[in-house]
Design an enzyme around this catalytic site. Sequence first.
Site, PDB file in Angstrom:
ATOM      1  N   GLU A  45       6.501 -16.532  68.582  1.00  0.00           N
ATOM      2  CA  GLU A  45       6.254 -16.938  66.915  1.00  0.00           C
ATOM      3  C   GLU A  45       7.532 -17.707  66.592  1.00  0.00           C
ATOM      4  O   GLU A  45       8.544 -17.194  67.076  1.00  0.00           O
ATOM      5  CB  GLU A  45       5.874 -15.681  66.269  1.00  0.00           C
ATOM      6  CG  GLU A  45       6.315 -15.465  65.020  1.00  0.00           C
ATOM      7  CD  GLU A  45       6.345 -14.197  64.539  1.00  0.00           C
ATOM      8  OE1 GLU A  45       5.490 -13.156  65.012  1.00  0.00           O
ATOM      9  OE2 GLU A  45       7.046 -13.893  63.420  1.00  0.00           O
ATOM     10  N   HIS A  54       5.386  -4.361  66.848  1.00  0.00           N
ATOM     11  CA  HIS A  54       3.907  -4.160  67.424  1.00  0.00           C
ATOM     12  C   HIS A  54       3.808  -2.902  68.507  1.00  0.00           C
ATOM     13  O   HIS A  54       3.618  -3.007  69.714  1.00  0.00           O
ATOM     14  CB  HIS A  54       3.729  -5.507  68.092  1.00  0.00           C
ATOM     15  CG  HIS A  54       3.664  -6.636  67.456  1.00  0.00           C
ATOM     16  ND1 HIS A  54       3.634  -8.028  68.332  1.00  0.00           N
ATOM     17  CD2 HIS A  54       3.939  -6.877  66.179  1.00  0.00           C
ATOM     18  CE1 HIS A  54       3.787  -8.892  67.202  1.00  0.00           C
ATOM     19  NE2 HIS A  54       3.861  -8.242  66.047  1.00  0.00           N
ATOM     20  N   ASN A  84       0.017 -11.211  67.779  1.00  0.00           N
ATOM     21  CA  ASN A  84       0.278 -10.290  66.880  1.00  0.00           C
ATOM     22  C   ASN A  84      -1.124  -9.471  66.732  1.00  0.00           C
ATOM     23  O   ASN A  84      -2.200  -9.802  66.664  1.00  0.00           O
ATOM     24  CB  ASN A  84       0.641 -11.137  65.515  1.00  0.00           C
ATOM     25  CG  ASN A  84       1.559 -12.174  65.862  1.00  0.00           C
ATOM     26  OD1 ASN A  84       1.339 -13.104  66.556  1.00  0.00           O
ATOM     27  ND2 ASN A  84       2.647 -12.091  65.267  1.00  0.00           N
TER      28      ASN A  84
HETATM   29  P1  FAE Z   1      -0.439   1.279  60.327  1.00  0.00           P
HETATM   30  O1  FAE Z   1      -0.735  -0.234  59.819  1.00  0.00           O
HETATM   31  O2  FAE Z   1       1.024   1.463  60.746  1.00  0.00           O
HETATM   32  O3  FAE Z   1      -0.757   2.118  59.142  1.00  0.00           O
HETATM   33  C1  FAE Z   1      -0.593   3.557  59.354  1.00  0.00           C
HETATM   34  C2  FAE Z   1      -0.174   4.348  58.242  1.00  0.00           C
HETATM   35  O4  FAE Z   1      -0.514   5.581  58.308  1.00  0.00           O
HETATM   36  C3  FAE Z   1       0.995   4.034  57.376  1.00  0.00           C
HETATM   37  O5  FAE Z   1       0.558   3.655  56.138  1.00  0.00           O
HETATM   38  C4  FAE Z   1       1.817   5.331  57.578  1.00  0.00           C
HETATM   39  O6  FAE Z   1       2.471   5.514  56.573  1.00  0.00           O
HETATM   40  C5  FAE Z   1       0.689   6.438  57.507  1.00  0.00           C
HETATM   41  N1  FAE Z   1       0.935   7.676  58.200  1.00  0.00           N
HETATM   42  C6  FAE Z   1       1.626   7.722  59.422  1.00  0.00           C
HETATM   43  N2  FAE Z   1       1.519   9.052  59.727  1.00  0.00           N
HETATM   44  C7  FAE Z   1       1.025   9.813  58.841  1.00  0.00           C
HETATM   45  C8  FAE Z   1       0.649  11.073  58.505  1.00  0.00           C
HETATM   46  N3  FAE Z   1       1.247  11.980  59.610  1.00  0.00           N
HETATM   47  N4  FAE Z   1      -0.130  11.536  57.434  1.00  0.00           N
HETATM   48  C9  FAE Z   1      -0.437  10.561  56.531  1.00  0.00           C
HETATM   49  N5  FAE Z   1      -0.199   9.112  56.745  1.00  0.00           N
HETATM   50  C10 FAE Z   1       0.437   8.925  57.918  1.00  0.00           C
HETATM   51  O7  FAE Z   1      -1.449   1.357  61.525  1.00  0.00           O
HETATM   52  N6  FAE Z   1       0.903  -7.954  63.017  1.00  0.00           N
HETATM   53  C11 FAE Z   1       0.187  -8.805  62.872  1.00  0.00           C
HETATM   54  O8  FAE Z   1      -0.920  -9.055  63.517  1.00  0.00           O
HETATM   55  N7  FAE Z   1       0.790 -10.173  62.539  1.00  0.00           N
HETATM   56  C12 FAE Z   1       2.139 -10.013  61.747  1.00  0.00           C
HETATM   57  O9  FAE Z   1       2.744 -11.063  61.299  1.00  0.00           O
HETATM   58  C13 FAE Z   1       2.885  -8.897  61.999  1.00  0.00           C
HETATM   59  N8  FAE Z   1       4.084  -8.798  61.471  1.00  0.00           N
HETATM   60  C14 FAE Z   1       4.636  -7.625  61.361  1.00  0.00           C
HETATM   61  C15 FAE Z   1       6.172  -7.479  60.911  1.00  0.00           C
HETATM   62  C16 FAE Z   1       6.685  -6.428  60.575  1.00  0.00           C
HETATM   63  C17 FAE Z   1       7.857  -6.359  59.974  1.00  0.00           C
HETATM   64  C18 FAE Z   1       5.948  -5.141  61.178  1.00  0.00           C
HETATM   65  C19 FAE Z   1       6.610  -3.554  60.757  1.00  0.00           C
HETATM   66  C20 FAE Z   1       4.770  -5.052  61.615  1.00  0.00           C
HETATM   67  C21 FAE Z   1       4.171  -6.457  62.019  1.00  0.00           C
HETATM   68  N9  FAE Z   1       3.047  -6.471  62.533  1.00  0.00           N
HETATM   69  C22 FAE Z   1       2.188  -7.737  62.495  1.00  0.00           C
HETATM   70  C23 FAE Z   1       2.312  -5.449  63.137  1.00  0.00           C
HETATM   71  C24 FAE Z   1       1.075  -4.763  62.413  1.00  0.00           C
HETATM   72  O10 FAE Z   1       1.462  -4.587  60.871  1.00  0.00           O
HETATM   73  C25 FAE Z   1       0.591  -3.357  62.825  1.00  0.00           C
HETATM   74  O11 FAE Z   1       0.341  -3.820  64.226  1.00  0.00           O
HETATM   75  C26 FAE Z   1      -0.593  -2.851  61.949  1.00  0.00           C
HETATM   76  O12 FAE Z   1       0.086  -2.405  60.632  1.00  0.00           O
HETATM   77  C27 FAE Z   1      -0.926  -1.503  62.674  1.00  0.00           C
HETATM   78  O13 FAE Z   1      -2.045  -0.962  62.231  1.00  0.00           O
HETATM   79  P2  FAE Z   1      -2.631   0.346  62.514  1.00  0.00           P
HETATM   80  O14 FAE Z   1      -3.949   0.757  61.599  1.00  0.00           O
HETATM   81  O15 FAE Z   1      -2.361   0.786  63.849  1.00  0.00           O
END
Ligand code: FAE
Length: 536
Positions: A389, A474, A512
Amino acid sequence: MRVSTSRRRFMGMAALGSVSALGLTTISTRHSAQAAEHSPAVVIGTGYGAAVTALRLGAAGVPTVMLEMGRLWDTPAEDGSIFSSMLTPDRRSMWFKKRTEAPLASFLWLDLANRDIEPYAGVLDRVNYGDMSVYVGRGVGGGSLVNGAMAVTPKRWYFEEILPQVNADEMYGRYFPLANSMLGTNSIDPDWFETCDAYQFARVSREAAHKAGYKTTFVPSVYDFDYMRREEDGLVPRSALASEVIYGNNHGKRSLDKSYLAAALGTGNVTIQTLSEVRDISQQQDGTYSLSVRRIDETGNVLGVHQMTAKYLFLGAGSLGSTELLVRARDTGKLPRLGEAIGQGWGTNGNVMLGRANHMKDLVGPLESGMPALGIDAWDDPVNPVFAEIAPVPAGLETWASLYLAITRNPERGTFRYDPGSDRAVLQWREEQGQPSIDAAKRMFDRINEVNGTSYRYDLFGDTRAFENRFTYHPLGGLVLGEATDGYGRVKGYDNLYVTDGSLIPGSTGVNPFVTITALAERNIAQVLAQDIRTA
Ligand code: FAE
C-alpha cells in the site's frame, strides 16, 4: 412488513444521535433501554464481524445485545470535533496511555509525532507484547474508526488457498459483493487522481514502481471520494485532507456506526452497551452462557462488574479480544472442553512498513490525503509475492519521503498463552519471525531503489532501521476457521458459541483484511441463522 436496509440505517442513525446527548451508555431505538441481565443473543465487540452478526440477528427478529469496551464516538468535544487531530493528538487519541504511540516513531530521528496525554478511553489502542505490538480500534465500530478505509477483496486464488474449505463461488458470487455494498465501498475517479494535489505523493511512488517494472492498482475505499473532492474545493470541512486517519476521521469515512451498526440498531432488536468489557465467560448447567462484564467510565473508573446471560454467544472482539476470552476461559477451567487449537495460528498478515528517500526534485507536496488510494501489486509473483500500500505521511509539510505498508506472505505464526499473574492472554512472537516479511519487502524495494537511484529512510522508526516489523495493523487468527471452530465459526466443544471476526482467518489474507472479515461473517451467520437459532 419488509424494512429496507436504508430505512433501518436511518432509524439506527437517529438512535445513535440521541444517546450521547442524554449521556447514556446503552444505545437502542427503544427509549427505555436499560443494561440487560439476559438476552437471547449477545455479541461481544462492535467491529466488522460483530456488526454483520448483530444486523443479521436483529433482522431475523432475535433480540441481541452488543457489549463494547470502548465508547460511542459521535459527540463533539469542546473544540467542536469528535476526534482529535493527528498532528496535535489529545486524550481522545489513545486507549489509556500517558503518551501517544504513533506508528511512525520519528522523523529525522526526532520524536515529533507523539505527545503526553491524559489516560482516557481513546479510540486507538496499541497492545504491546514484547517483540510485537498490535494496533486496534476501541469504540462503537472497532477498527473501522481508525483504519485507512482500504476496502480490498483478496485475490481469489489466494483466498482458496488460505480457506480451502470455504466455497469460493459463493463468496465471490454473493458474500464479497454483499459486504462491499453494505460497507459503502467506492472507487476514486482516475481523472481526478491524476490532477489533485493530495495524491501527488502516490503519483511519485507510482512512477518509481513503474520504472522498476511493477504494476500499481487503485484501491477501493470506504472513505467517500466525492466528499474528498469537495474537501479539496473548500466546500465541506476537511478530514482526509486535514491529516486525519489513525485517531479517527471527523468526516467522510463510512465507519461501521454509519453502515452495519446503524442498520442493526434500526431493526429495533439490537442494543449496544458501551464501556462494557467482557472479562469472563462460563456456562451454566442448562447450557446458557454467563458473562462477567466490567463497566467503566471514560476516565477508567470501574463502576462495577455485572453478570449477564445469553443463550447464543458470538465473539466479535477481534483477533486479540476473542482469542484472549477463550484462552482465559479454557485455562481457568471455565470452559474446560476448549481444545489446543484455541490461541493458535496467529499472524501479522505479513505487515512491514518502510520509507524511501526521494530525490529533491520529486516533491510529494505538503498536502497528502490521509486515505491511501493506490497499491503496488506483485501478489501474483510466484517468487516474491508482495502487495504494498502506498501510504501517506500526512505531516502537513514536504517530507521527500515515500511510505509503504507492505503485505507479504510470511508463514510464521504466533501463539497466545494464558498468564495467570496478569490474567491476560500473552502473544508469543519473536522479532525474527518478522524477518521473512522484511526479506520480501526488501527484494521489491531494493529493485525500486536501484532503478530510481534512491535509498531507504533510516530515520522513521525510532532508531536506524529501514524496515519496521515490530507492529501490525492486521492481527489475524487465534481461533482459526476449521481448527478452533467448525467450517462456520461454531466453537468446537460447545454448542451455541460462535466466532465472527478476524480471529477466524489463518494469519494472512494477502490484502487489507476488513472486506474478507465482513464477507466471511455474512456467510457464517447466514448458515447459523438457518440451522441453529431457535427463539421460541
Ligand atoms: P475489530 O474491528 O478489532 O473490533 C473488535 C471490537 O471489540 C473493538 O471495538 C474492541 O474495543 C472490542 N473488544 C475487544 N475486547 C473486548 C471485550 N473483552 N469486551 C468488549 N469489547 C471488546 O474486530 N484493514 C483494512 O481492510 N483496510 C485498511 O485500510 C486498514 N487500515 C488499518 C489502519 C489501522 C491504524 C488499524 C489499527 C487497522 C487497519 N486495518 C485495515 C485493519 C482492520 O481495521 C481490522 O482488520 C478490523 O477492524 C478487524 O475487525 P474485527 O471484526 O476482527
